[in-house]
Enzyme design. Sequence first.
Site, PDB file in Angstrom:
ATOM      1  N   ARG A 165      -2.558  46.186 -58.622  1.00 19.51           N
ATOM      2  CA  ARG A 165      -1.808  47.114 -58.893  1.00 19.51           C
ATOM      3  C   ARG A 165      -0.175  46.301 -59.866  1.00 19.51           C
ATOM      4  O   ARG A 165       0.418  47.072 -59.927  1.00 19.51           O
ATOM      5  CB  ARG A 165      -0.645  48.496 -58.364  1.00 19.51           C
ATOM      6  CG  ARG A 165      -2.212  48.985 -58.016  1.00 19.51           C
ATOM      7  CD  ARG A 165      -2.528  49.774 -57.911  1.00 19.51           C
ATOM      8  NE  ARG A 165      -2.982  51.050 -58.196  1.00 19.51           N
ATOM      9  CZ  ARG A 165      -4.171  51.148 -57.536  1.00 19.51           C
ATOM     10  NH1 ARG A 165      -4.939  50.009 -57.234  1.00 19.51           N
ATOM     11  NH2 ARG A 165      -4.596  51.910 -56.447  1.00 19.51           N
ATOM     12  N   SER A 241      -1.721  58.231 -56.208  1.00 21.11           N
ATOM     13  CA  SER A 241      -0.383  57.522 -54.761  1.00 21.11           C
ATOM     14  C   SER A 241       0.440  57.413 -55.521  1.00 21.11           C
ATOM     15  O   SER A 241       0.591  57.064 -57.026  1.00 21.11           O
ATOM     16  CB  SER A 241      -1.489  56.020 -55.061  1.00 21.11           C
ATOM     17  OG  SER A 241      -3.084  56.375 -54.337  1.00 21.11           O
ATOM     18  N   GLU A 341       4.287  53.004 -56.472  1.00 19.48           N
ATOM     19  CA  GLU A 341       3.484  53.069 -57.873  1.00 19.48           C
ATOM     20  C   GLU A 341       4.099  53.793 -58.970  1.00 19.48           C
ATOM     21  O   GLU A 341       3.703  52.808 -59.846  1.00 19.48           O
ATOM     22  CB  GLU A 341       2.073  53.248 -57.131  1.00 19.48           C
ATOM     23  CG  GLU A 341       1.180  52.635 -57.999  1.00 19.48           C
ATOM     24  CD  GLU A 341      -0.080  53.128 -58.498  1.00 19.48           C
ATOM     25  OE1 GLU A 341      -0.580  52.940 -59.387  1.00 19.48           O
ATOM     26  OE2 GLU A 341       0.093  54.131 -57.466  1.00 19.48           O
TER      27      GLU A 341
HETATM   28  N1  EPU Z   1      -5.861  58.055 -44.046  1.00 19.50           N
HETATM   29  C1  EPU Z   1      -5.050  58.424 -43.239  1.00 19.50           C
HETATM   30  N2  EPU Z   1      -4.351  59.591 -43.630  1.00 19.50           N
HETATM   31  C2  EPU Z   1      -5.006  60.699 -44.205  1.00 19.50           C
HETATM   32  C3  EPU Z   1      -5.782  59.787 -45.444  1.00 19.50           C
HETATM   33  C4  EPU Z   1      -5.659  58.262 -45.498  1.00 19.50           C
HETATM   34  O1  EPU Z   1      -3.902  58.133 -42.163  1.00 19.50           O
HETATM   35  O2  EPU Z   1      -4.839  61.411 -44.534  1.00 19.50           O
HETATM   36  C5  EPU Z   1      -5.780  56.280 -43.414  1.00 19.50           C
HETATM   37  C6  EPU Z   1      -6.872  55.933 -43.483  1.00 19.50           C
HETATM   38  O3  EPU Z   1      -6.888  54.471 -42.767  1.00 19.50           O
HETATM   39  C7  EPU Z   1      -8.124  55.950 -45.036  1.00 19.50           C
HETATM   40  C8  EPU Z   1      -6.798  54.371 -45.761  1.00 19.50           C
HETATM   41  O4  EPU Z   1      -5.407  55.960 -45.602  1.00 19.50           O
HETATM   42  O5  EPU Z   1      -8.991  54.736 -44.826  1.00 19.50           O
HETATM   43  C9  EPU Z   1      -6.970  54.899 -47.117  1.00 19.50           C
HETATM   44  O6  EPU Z   1      -7.130  55.795 -47.284  1.00 19.50           O
HETATM   45  P1  EPU Z   1      -7.982  55.842 -49.348  1.00 19.50           P
HETATM   46  O7  EPU Z   1      -9.316  55.147 -48.787  1.00 19.50           O
HETATM   47  O8  EPU Z   1      -8.028  57.474 -49.127  1.00 19.50           O
HETATM   48  O9  EPU Z   1      -7.609  55.069 -49.903  1.00 19.50           O
HETATM   49  P2  EPU Z   1      -5.430  54.569 -49.913  1.00 19.50           P
HETATM   50  O10 EPU Z   1      -5.229  53.115 -49.450  1.00 19.50           O
HETATM   51  O11 EPU Z   1      -4.850  55.569 -49.401  1.00 19.50           O
HETATM   52  C10 EPU Z   1      -6.285  53.711 -52.323  1.00 19.50           C
HETATM   53  C11 EPU Z   1      -5.994  53.895 -54.483  1.00 19.50           C
HETATM   54  C12 EPU Z   1      -5.840  55.135 -53.914  1.00 19.50           C
HETATM   55  C13 EPU Z   1      -7.201  54.436 -54.375  1.00 19.50           C
HETATM   56  C14 EPU Z   1      -8.592  54.464 -53.443  1.00 19.50           C
HETATM   57  C15 EPU Z   1      -9.650  54.066 -53.284  1.00 19.50           C
HETATM   58  C16 EPU Z   1      -3.831  52.961 -54.209  1.00 19.50           C
HETATM   59  C17 EPU Z   1      -2.305  52.826 -54.161  1.00 19.50           C
HETATM   60  N3  EPU Z   1      -4.275  54.149 -53.715  1.00 19.50           N
HETATM   61  O12 EPU Z   1      -5.782  54.897 -51.647  1.00 19.50           O
HETATM   62  O13 EPU Z   1      -5.818  55.141 -56.120  1.00 19.50           O
HETATM   63  O14 EPU Z   1      -8.239  55.986 -55.228  1.00 19.50           O
HETATM   64  O15 EPU Z   1      -7.295  53.701 -52.275  1.00 19.50           O
HETATM   65  O16 EPU Z   1     -10.045  52.801 -53.478  1.00 19.50           O
HETATM   66  O17 EPU Z   1      -3.906  51.300 -53.751  1.00 19.50           O
HETATM   67  C18 EPU Z   1      -4.106  56.204 -57.339  1.00 19.50           C
HETATM   68  O18 EPU Z   1      -3.881  54.825 -57.637  1.00 19.50           O
HETATM   69  O19 EPU Z   1      -3.389  56.918 -57.649  1.00 19.50           O
HETATM   70  C19 EPU Z   1      -5.418  55.725 -56.590  1.00 19.50           C
HETATM   71  C20 EPU Z   1      -5.597  57.579 -56.452  1.00 19.50           C
END
Ligand code: EPU
Length: 345
Positions: A165, A241, A341
Site C-alpha cells: 500500500r 480498509s 490507509e
Molecule cells: N478478521 C477478524 N475479524 C473479522 C474479520 C477478519 O479477526 O471480523 C481477521 C481474520 O483472521 C482474517 C483476517 O482478519 O483472516 C484477514 O481478513 P481479510 O481476509 O478480510 O483481509 P484484511 O487483511 O482485513 C486485506 C486488505 C483488503 C483486501 C483483503 C483481501 C488491507 C489494509 N486490506 O484486508 O483491502 O480486500 O485483505 O486480500 O491490507 C482495502 O484496502 O480497502 C481492502 C478492502
Amino acid sequence: MSQSLRPYNTFGIDADCQELICYHSTEECLEAAQHLKTSGLPWIPIGEGSNILFVNQHFPGIVVHNSITGIHPEEQEYSILIRVGGGEIWDDLVDYCTGRGWYGLENLSLIPGTVAASAVQNIGAYGAEAADCIVKVEGIYVNPDSDDAPYEGSLLHDECRYGYRSSIFKDELKDIFLVTYVWFRLRRRFKPTLSHAAIERHLIKDGIEPARATAKDIRKAVIAIRQQKLPDPKLTGNAGSFFMNPVVTPELATKILETYPDMPHYQTPANDGTEGVKIPAAWLIEQCGWKGKNLGKAGVNPRQPLVLTNLGGATGQEIVTLATTIQADVYRKFGIELHPEVRFV
Ligand code: EPU
C-alpha cells in the site's frame, strides 16, 4: 465559489472545496498544473475519492480530478502492453482485460477507485497488487516549492518504489506528481493466484477445482467474497480498509501470542526490509470490542471491522474521533500502532 465534494468521496461526507478542476488529457493536466502554481492555494489530486476522508466541512483549496479515459492495448507476442487513462474506473479495466483473456488483474476485481489511484496506492487484495502489472506511470510534475514550470514526466516500475500500500506517489512525490496515464503488462497465459485461502474455499464451494479455475472464475469468486464482507459504498459510505495491517517485530508478536495463542499472524518483511510479522488489523479491532459498534454516526462494520462507515450524515470529524479512539484502544491493549490507509484531508 464553493464546490460540493459529496460526489467525490465514497465516505459520503458533505464537504466542499474552493475550486474543482477536472482534467481530460495531458494538455489539460498541464494547464491545471500551471493554474495550481499561480493560485497560491493548497491542492489535492483525487480519483473517485475512495480512499479519502475530508476531515473538515470546507477544504480551502483546489481539488484536481483526473478524468482522462481511454484504454489503449498493444498486443505483443507473449503479453499485452496497455496504456490506460488514469480516470478510468478500476473495475471496468479489470472486467475489460479479464473478458479479453489478458491476465494479471482478476484478483483485484471490484476494488473501488480509479486507475490513477491504483498506481498511487498500490491497491491490493487476494494475493495480488497493482504493482505486479504496472510498468510505467505518466504524469505532470508540479512542485509548489520550486520556480520550475510544471513539466511532463514518467516513472518506470522500479522508480515507483512500490511496497505494501505504498509508493513514491504517496511519499516523496505526494501532491507533486499528477498522474495522467498508467501502463500495465498483462499475460496471455493464465495461472491462477490462489495464495489467499478464501478464494480456494469459494471455488470449492462452487464445485470448481482451484487449479483448473479460469480467470473469470477467480473474478466471480473475488466479487462474491467482497460483496459478502464489504459494504457497498453506494449504500453505506466507507473507504474500504480504514487502517493498514500492522507489521510488528517478531519479539512483540511472540509476546502477544503468549496471551492470545489464536492470534492470526503471517511472516512478512516490513517495508524497510527487516523481518516482521503482519497481524490483521481487523482482528485487533475485534479484540478491542469494536466490531459492529458505533460512536455517533460513525460505525465499525459488523462483518469486516477494518472498514469504518458513515451511518448517515456523519461529519469527517466524527469518523476521525472513532478512528482515534480505536487506535488508542488497540495501542493500550496490544502496544501496536494502527496507521490509517485512508488519507485525511
Ligand atoms: N478478521 C477478524 N475479524 C473479522 C474479520 C477478519 O479477526 O471480523 C481477521 C481474520 O483472521 C482474517 C483476517 O482478519 O483472516 C484477514 O481478513 P481479510 O481476509 O478480510 O483481509 P484484511 O487483511 O482485513 C486485506 C486488505 C483488503 C483486501 C483483503 C483481501 C488491507 C489494509 N486490506 O484486508 O483491502 O480486500 O485483505 O486480500 O491490507 C482495502 O484496502 O480497502 C481492502 C478492502
